[in-house]
Design an enzyme around this catalytic site. Structure first.
Site, PDB file in Angstrom:
ATOM      1  N   ASP A   1       0.853  -1.198   0.000  1.00 22.25           N
ATOM      2  CA  ASP A   1       0.000   0.000   0.000  1.00 22.25           C
ATOM      3  C   ASP A   1       0.888   1.248   0.000  1.00 22.25           C
ATOM      4  OD1 ASP A   1      -3.217   0.433   1.155  1.00 22.25           O
ATOM      5  OD2 ASP A   1      -1.849   2.142   1.100  1.00 22.25           O
TER       6      ASP A   1
ATOM      7  N   ASN B   1     -12.899  -3.859   2.765  1.00 18.84           N
ATOM      8  CA  ASN B   1     -14.028  -2.928   2.783  1.00 18.84           C
ATOM      9  C   ASN B   1     -14.866  -3.054   1.511  1.00 18.84           C
ATOM     10  OD1 ASN B   1     -12.949  -1.854   5.187  1.00 18.84           O
ATOM     11  ND2 ASN B   1     -11.619  -0.467   4.050  1.00 18.84           N
TER      12      ASN B   1
ATOM     13  N   HIS C   1      -6.828  -6.056   2.468  1.00 15.51           N
ATOM     14  CA  HIS C   1      -5.705  -5.438   3.192  1.00 15.51           C
ATOM     15  C   HIS C   1      -5.092  -6.479   4.115  1.00 15.51           C
ATOM     16  CE1 HIS C   1      -6.813  -1.090   2.515  1.00 15.51           C
ATOM     17  NE2 HIS C   1      -8.017  -1.608   2.394  1.00 15.51           N
TER      18      HIS C   1
ATOM     19  N   HIS D   1     -10.042  -5.449  -2.978  1.00 13.12           N
ATOM     20  CA  HIS D   1      -8.682  -5.613  -2.435  1.00 13.12           C
ATOM     21  C   HIS D   1      -8.788  -6.045  -0.979  1.00 13.12           C
ATOM     22  CE1 HIS D   1      -9.970  -1.423  -2.207  1.00 13.12           C
ATOM     23  NE2 HIS D   1      -9.354  -1.359  -1.041  1.00 13.12           N
TER      24      HIS D   1
ATOM     25  N   GLN E   1     -14.771   1.743   1.704  1.00 15.56           N
ATOM     26  CA  GLN E   1     -14.072   1.430   0.449  1.00 15.56           C
ATOM     27  C   GLN E   1     -13.873   2.720  -0.345  1.00 15.56           C
ATOM     28  OE1 GLN E   1     -16.080  -1.401  -2.147  1.00 15.56           O
ATOM     29  NE2 GLN E   1     -14.209  -1.776  -3.334  1.00 15.56           N
TER      30      GLN E   1
HETATM   31  P1  AMP Z   1      -9.986   1.042   0.783  1.00 13.80           P
HETATM   32  O1  AMP Z   1     -10.220   2.264   1.624  1.00 13.80           O
HETATM   33  O2  AMP Z   1     -10.260  -0.243   1.472  1.00 13.80           O
HETATM   34  O3  AMP Z   1     -10.672   1.157  -0.561  1.00 13.80           O
HETATM   35  O4  AMP Z   1      -8.421   1.028   0.540  1.00 13.80           O
HETATM   36  C1  AMP Z   1      -7.782   1.625  -0.543  1.00 13.80           C
HETATM   37  C2  AMP Z   1      -6.302   1.507  -0.263  1.00 13.80           C
HETATM   38  O5  AMP Z   1      -5.607   1.663  -1.484  1.00 13.80           O
HETATM   39  C3  AMP Z   1      -5.747   2.566   0.692  1.00 13.80           C
HETATM   40  O6  AMP Z   1      -5.114   1.924   1.795  1.00 13.80           O
HETATM   41  C4  AMP Z   1      -4.784   3.365  -0.170  1.00 13.80           C
HETATM   42  O7  AMP Z   1      -3.652   3.798   0.551  1.00 13.80           O
HETATM   43  C5  AMP Z   1      -4.411   2.354  -1.234  1.00 13.80           C
HETATM   44  N1  AMP Z   1      -3.993   2.901  -2.517  1.00 13.80           N
HETATM   45  C6  AMP Z   1      -4.626   3.837  -3.245  1.00 13.80           C
HETATM   46  N2  AMP Z   1      -3.960   4.071  -4.397  1.00 13.80           N
HETATM   47  C7  AMP Z   1      -2.883   3.236  -4.399  1.00 13.80           C
HETATM   48  C8  AMP Z   1      -1.816   2.996  -5.292  1.00 13.80           C
HETATM   49  N3  AMP Z   1      -1.693   3.667  -6.434  1.00 13.80           N
HETATM   50  N4  AMP Z   1      -0.891   2.052  -4.966  1.00 13.80           N
HETATM   51  C9  AMP Z   1      -0.991   1.374  -3.792  1.00 13.80           C
HETATM   52  N5  AMP Z   1      -1.980   1.565  -2.899  1.00 13.80           N
HETATM   53  C10 AMP Z   1      -2.903   2.478  -3.186  1.00 13.80           C
END
Ligand code: AMP
Ligand code: ZN
Length: 138
Positions: free
Chosen positions: A31, A87, A102, A100, A94
């Site tokens: 992440d 999420n 985590h 995805h 989300q």
């Molecule tokens: P969620 O809130 O469960 O949708 O999580 C989205 C996650 O994606 C967050 O922890 C962000 O930090 C991560 N994220 C967003 N853009 C990128 C990216 N380009 N590369 C890696 N992680 C990302």
């Protein structure tokens, strides 16, 4: 693949990422804004918006992979614990609408709080909820 989806592009290698695992169906990346050191995301290569769209075969593979990654993290990072968070929908937090999982290594006194406020419930209500869900399973 969805051309407007950043995780489709990352999962399929169009946008570079810190990749720790890849196979035909998944890419696992770090992440960019980690909750803790080693915070990783399991991304299916196929565009699946959330768990409600996921087929059983992919769902099975996701957790097998999560289990393997958790064990590798324990050894590589010497974490003290680990949270698995996933999420679905804006209301659930989300922000990227490509499934995805985590995987968040936890360290004593890492200052993170991945939790909820415990509520209350009555036995009768729990029984009614369980019955409604049970009717749709098996
Ligand atoms: P969620 O809130 O469960 O949708 O999580 C989205 C996650 O994606 C967050 O922890 C962000 O930090 C991560 N994220 C967003 N853009 C990128 C990216 N380009 N590369 C890696 N992680 C990302
Ligand atoms: Zn996507």
């Amino acid at each position: 693949m969805n051309t407007n989806c950043i995780f489709c592009k990352i999962a399929n290698g169009e946008i570079p990422s810190s990749t720790l695992y890849e196979d035909d169906a998944f890419r696992v990346i770090l992440d960019v804004s980690p909750a803790t050191k080693g915070h990783a995301l399991i991304l299916p290569k196929q565009h699946i918006a959330n768990i409600f769209e996921m087929d059983d075969s992919t769902a099975e593979k996701v957790f097998v992979l999560a289990s393997r990654i958790a064990k590798a993290m324990k050894t590589a990072l010497n974490c003290d614990g680990l949270n698995i968070v996933q999420n679905n929908g804006e209301v659930a937090g989300q922000t990227v609408f490509h499934f995805h999982l985590h995987i968040i290594p936890r360290y004593n006194e890492d200052g993170q709080h991945i939790s909820w406020i415990p509520g209350t419930s009555e036995a009768e209500e729990r029984e009614s909820i369980a019955t409604q869900i049970k009717a749709l399973l098996n």
